[in-house]
Design an enzyme around this catalytic site. Structure first.
Site, PDB file in Angstrom:
ATOM      1  N   CYS A  79       0.945  -1.241   0.330  1.00  0.00           N
ATOM      2  CA  CYS A  79      -0.095  -0.076  -0.096  1.00  0.00           C
ATOM      3  C   CYS A  79       0.495   1.067  -0.291  1.00  0.00           C
ATOM      4  O   CYS A  79       0.937   2.006  -1.177  1.00  0.00           O
ATOM      5  CB  CYS A  79      -0.913   0.300   1.278  1.00  0.00           C
ATOM      6  N   HIS A 142      -1.323   7.743   4.236  1.00  0.00           N
ATOM      7  CA  HIS A 142      -0.234   6.237   4.398  1.00  0.00           C
ATOM      8  C   HIS A 142       0.812   6.287   4.414  1.00  0.00           C
ATOM      9  O   HIS A 142       1.692   5.517   3.435  1.00  0.00           O
ATOM     10  CB  HIS A 142      -0.562   4.935   3.492  1.00  0.00           C
TER      11      HIS A 142
END
Length: 522
Positions: A79, A142
């Site tokens: 990710c 993130h």
């Protein structure tokens, strides 16, 4: 090492490939840009790509109204690096989103990570400001959770979402729950103010993300401001969740329920664009950050369709993503592109749409896809590189893919990996096998099965090997790795006292700093 060549060409479902010219870019104002990035959604999760469970009517309609890109790749099978690549237009090995703690290891940004996106990187919203764009991220960031790494420090004007995955719940004495932000301050934490019921899978987060995105679109339209919306919900990342009205509605359990709600949300956003009369001035791109997480299957993982393996691997199942480009009046309806493309191309393509020259003082890996989007017969001759950490694992050139590494761990380390993962991805044991594949009518076998192999001494094999080797050598010769940002961890830097915690009386006392080299098993 043994070298094998496998055959791979592509058979695609029943959408007609149209090769006619499409309408050119108008001379009007720069279009609004919406990038929809799903989390751990696989290539095979969309009906238009063969999923039989009928969970994606809105995405299937989006594809028929625009262009389906069937050879679209992420930049990393995990990710954080893939998101950093999207927003910088650069491979993670260039932008610093990798680790050197072990060979070819995937790394990301858990809340004990010390690093984050480098201040030296130029992100897409920073570039779009040159043409007056207002930018918002909704959902998962993130790219680092410490204050200097947050979205509003890197070009975004607004943010509603979280800096980390929605793991938890945690006991705040040893690990804090992840905060949810509104712009530059936290407004609560997952499992506290923002509920996720792990037992039932119920959470209203996707609905919140939908409302935040739609509100932003309406406000900017009313203000006549060009906008960039980076819509990044995370419902399909384990632990998977959906709102009450979608739970139990799909044929694939909780994961399918989450897909259905995301599909509904996409439909609502596209309907809003039509309702506001801005659909012809808004470019929308839908994709995912990496392949479906087979280790979370069957209840909380998706489908990679016919492709081998999934998230964490550089096989097709880990790197090839669903991708739809939508722009009524510009992208011809019902088209399919076989053009090999990459998530980093969204950076360069967005700049081209906005009429902004890309930064010229750094190497960009993303290409401008507008010639392909506006003329489906146009082809870009380009390689696709597959990385784990700072190791180039594979490269695709035309219809061929060469694997230099397939699994990076030692045999001793491999046996520590979850047995369920090795059963789902049995070919991950081939740690030093080098082979070439020709992308074929049996894509799940093309990367592994010798029935589809060419003789190693054949002229085709030797010609392809020569071409690929030249591309790899040139790439490695010019590659200057960025400073690795994902090497160090420290419990003291976790989300103990995020900005805004004082107002909520939710600040927690951090432990004493004691940094260590992060251990990355991925």
């Amino acid at each position: 090492a043994m070298k094998v060549v496998c055959r791979t060409s592509f058979l695609l479902l029943s959408i007609t490939i149209c090769c006619s010219l499409t309408e050119k870019l108008s001379n009007g104002s720069s279009p609004n840009i919406i990038i929809m990035l799903m989390d751990d959604m696989g290539w095979g999760d969309l009906g238009v790509l063969g999923q039989p469970s009928k969970e994606t009517p809105n995405l299937d309609a989006m594809a028929t109204q625009g262009m389906l890109l069937t050879n679209f790749y992420t930049a990393n099978p995990l990710c954080s690096p893939s998101r950093a690549a999207l927003l910088t237009g650069r491979l993670p090995v260039r932008n610093g989103f990798y680790t050197t703690n072990a060979h070819a290891r995937n790394a990301y940004t858990p809340q004990e990570i010390v690093g984050g996106i480098s201040k030296d990187e130029i992100l897409l919203p920073e570039m779009l400001k040159k043409k007056g764009y207002v930018s918002k991220i909704v959902g998962k960031w993130h790219l680092g959770h410490r204050p200097q790494y947050l979205p509003l420090q890197h070009g975004f004007d607004e943010w509603f979402g979280s800096p980390n995955c929605h793991f938890g719940p945690y006991n705040s004495s040893f690990r804090p729950n992840i905060p949810v932000y509104n712009n530059s301050e936290m407004i609560g934490r997952y499992y506290e103010e923002f509920k996720i019921d792990l037992r039932s899978g119920e959470s209203n987060l996707t609905q919140m993300y939908l409302m935040e995105g739609m509100d932003f679109i309406q406000r900017q339209t009313q203000a006549k401001q060009p906008f960039f919306l980076y819509w990044a919900p995370d419902a399909t990342h384990a632990p998977v969740y959906a709102s009450k009205s979608f739970l139990g509605k799909s044929q694939r359990g909780r994961y399918g329920d989450a897909v259905m709600e995301l599909d509904y949300s996409v439909g609502q956003i596209l309907s809003l664009l039509h309702g506001l009369g801005i659909e012809k001035n808004t470019f929308v791109f839908f994709t995912s950050d990496n392949g479906a997480a087979l280790i979370s299957s069957p209840h909380e993982g998706g489908s990679n369709g016919p492709f081998l393996c999934g998230k964490e691997t550089t096989y097709e199942g880990g790197m090839r993503e669903p991708a739809i480009a939508w722009w009524p009046g510009h992208i011809k309806e019902g088209t399919v592109s076989l053009q090999p493309a990459n998530v980093m191309d969204l950076f360069t393509t967005s700049l081209a749409l906005a009429g902004i020259s890309p930064p010229d003082e750094r190497m960009l890996d993303g290409l401008d896809l507008t010639p392909v989007l506006l003329n489906v017969s146009h082809k870009l001759d380009r390689p696709i590189f597959f990385y784990r950490g700072n190791e180039m694992m594979a490269v695709r050139l035309g219809q061929y893919k060469a694997h230099y590494w397939t699994w990076s761990n030692s045999w001793e380390e491999f046996h520590k990996v979850s047995s369920s993962f090795s059963e789902l991805c049995p070919f991950s044991v081939s740690q030093l096998l080098r082979f070439l594949c020709h992308i074929s009518t049996a894509p799940n076998l093309s990367e592994t099965h010798q029935h589809f192999s060419l003789f190693v001494l054949s002229k085709e094999y030797q010609d392809v090997l020569q071409s690929v080797s030249a591309v790899v050598q040139q790439h490695q010769k010019t590659l200057v790795p960025g400073m690795p940002q994902l090497n160090m961890c420290d419990l003291a830097v976790m989300n103990w006292a995020p900005p805004g915690c004082e107002k909520l009386r939710k600040c927690l006392e951090p432990p004493k700093s004691s940094p260590w080299k992060c251990d990355w098993p991925h």
